[in-house]
Design a protein around this motif. Structure first.
Motif, PDB file in Angstrom:
ATOM      1  N   ARG A 174       0.829  -1.207   0.000  1.00  0.00           N
ATOM      2  CA  ARG A 174       0.000   0.000   0.000  1.00  0.00           C
ATOM      3  C   ARG A 174       0.867   1.261   0.000  1.00  0.00           C
ATOM      4  O   ARG A 174       0.538   2.240  -0.677  1.00  0.00           O
ATOM      5  N   ARG A 175       1.953   1.250   0.770  1.00  0.00           N
ATOM      6  CA  ARG A 175       2.833   2.422   0.773  1.00  0.00           C
ATOM      7  C   ARG A 175       3.483   2.637  -0.592  1.00  0.00           C
ATOM      8  O   ARG A 175       3.612   3.774  -1.059  1.00  0.00           O
ATOM      9  N   CYS A 178       0.803   4.080  -2.868  1.00  0.00           N
ATOM     10  CA  CYS A 178       0.461   5.467  -2.544  1.00  0.00           C
ATOM     11  C   CYS A 178       1.600   6.432  -2.820  1.00  0.00           C
ATOM     12  O   CYS A 178       1.360   7.641  -3.003  1.00  0.00           O
ATOM     13  N   GLN A 186      -4.245   9.261  -2.501  1.00  0.00           N
ATOM     14  CA  GLN A 186      -3.776   8.261  -1.556  1.00  0.00           C
ATOM     15  C   GLN A 186      -4.871   7.843  -0.578  1.00  0.00           C
ATOM     16  O   GLN A 186      -5.046   6.657  -0.286  1.00  0.00           O
TER      17      GLN A 186
END
Length: 364
Positions: A174-175, A178, A186
């Motif tokens: 996910r990081r 984003c 995000q």
């Protein structure tokens, strides 16, 4: 000739070549893409359990491994239990088959006043052309079956590997996703991810409830008829009919029908009839209610999404269609602007089905 014409022709040819290359690559990689899609939804399904274990201080990789180990041990134990049960029942059925055949032949002779004999029927079957052809085709298809099994095992390992990495490295994934998006996007990606986890979990919860209901109903029937291994058969019917799309119902009903035949041939007909009737009850009454409540979509939408998913991706599409549509509906619902009903529109809705709302001045 205009100067731009050669460049336009080259541009068109380049676009056509890129399209052909992309289409060829997509068709070559469609199997891998489907496996990644299955792995992604499996990772979403186990995400809540992994997150709880990680929140208590356990490393996320170890938590994912323990969840996978628990699922693997339960699956292997269930398969071994059913395999041993089925092997024992097949041996008993083969030993008692002449007695069953004599009983059926005697019933036919008494009903239709015929003079059939078991020995004559056996000789005619052994000398028949279709039986010899079937044996030859079965012998030649052993290699095809072996290749199919190896391909299925490799696909299972691929799905397990990708789902493990998706679940273990979920926050990192996910990081990374984003980091290439602006701040406004995000938050939307994170919210969509949370919705997907919630909807996938709700879908599995509804399937679990339907498996429980199916297992209880079939256990009552097996216990009344005196079918051996009634608890194991009930668990088999509940799990297989709910978690194997399209053909799960037929696989689930075949085994108890076969076991019931070893007790009494008429019991096999009773079990088969009950499976068909219960399946209709589940399709038209139980499944729309439970699915619409757990994943918050209309029963007609749930049914249509399964049909569309099956048409697009086969059994995989049928399995992931409902959670995917529920996630998309919940995510897009935040961007749909809703207005207060007018008096005419509100009066057209039955009072029992009107949602709670704030009345504006001047409206009755």
């Amino acid at each position: 000739m205009p100067r731009w014409l050669p460049r336009a022709v080259l541009l068109v040819l380049g676009l056509v070549a890129c399209y052909q290359l992309g289409s060829w690559a997509f068709h070559q990689l469609i199997g891998l893409l489907v496996n990644i899609l299955i792995a992604f939804f499996l990772a979403l399904a186990i995400e809540p359990a992994v997150s709880r274990m990680a929140a208590r201080g356990m490393r996320r990789g170890l938590a994912t491994f323990l969840v996978f180990l628990g699922v693997f041990v339960a699956s292997v134990g269930f398969v071994v239990l059913l395999g041993s049960m089925l092997a024992g029942q097949i041996v008993d059925m083969v030993e008692d088959f002449p007695r069953y055949l004599d009983s059926v032949i005697n019933t036919i002779n008494a009903t239709f006043h015929t003079e059939l004999s078991r020995l004559e029927i056996q000789d005619s079957l052994l000398r028949s052309d279709w039986l010899q052809k079937y044996v030859q085709d079965s012998a030649s298809g052993v290699l095809d079956v072996s290749a199919t099994l190896l391909g299925g095992l490799f696909r299972l390992l691929t799905v397990g590997l990708f789902s493990f990495y998706f679940a273990a490295d979920g926050p990192r994934l996910r990081r990374a996703l984003c980091s290439v998006l602006p701040p406004a996007k995000q938050s939307e990606v994170l919210r969509a991810w949370e919705i997907a986890v919630a909807k996938t979990g709700g879908y599995l919860y509804s399937r679990g409830l339907m498996a429980l209901a199916s297992g209880i109903a079939h256990y009552v029937l097996f216990a009344v008829l005196g079918v051996p291994y009634a608890p194991a058969l009930a668990v088999w019917v509940g799990l297989v009919s709910q978690f194997i799309p399209t053909i799960g119902t037929y696989l689930a009903g075949a085994l108890p029908t076969l076991i019931a035949f070893t007790v009494n041939p008429w019991y096999a007909l009773y079990v088969l009839g009950f499976v068909v009737v219960y399946q209709q009850f589940e399709n038209y009454v139980l499944q729309p209610k439970l699915t619409s409540r757990s994943v918050d979509i209309h029963p007609a939408v749930a049914f249509g999404s399964v049909i569309a998913g099956t048409a697009l991706l086969g059994a995989v599409g049928a399995l992931v269609a409902i959670p995917a549509v529920a996630t998309l509906q919940a995510f897009l619902g935040a961007y749909v602007k809703r207005y207060e009903l007018t008096q005419e529109a509100d009066s057209a809705t039955p009072a029992s089905r009107r949602p709670g709302r704030v009345r504006l001045p001047g409206l009755r």
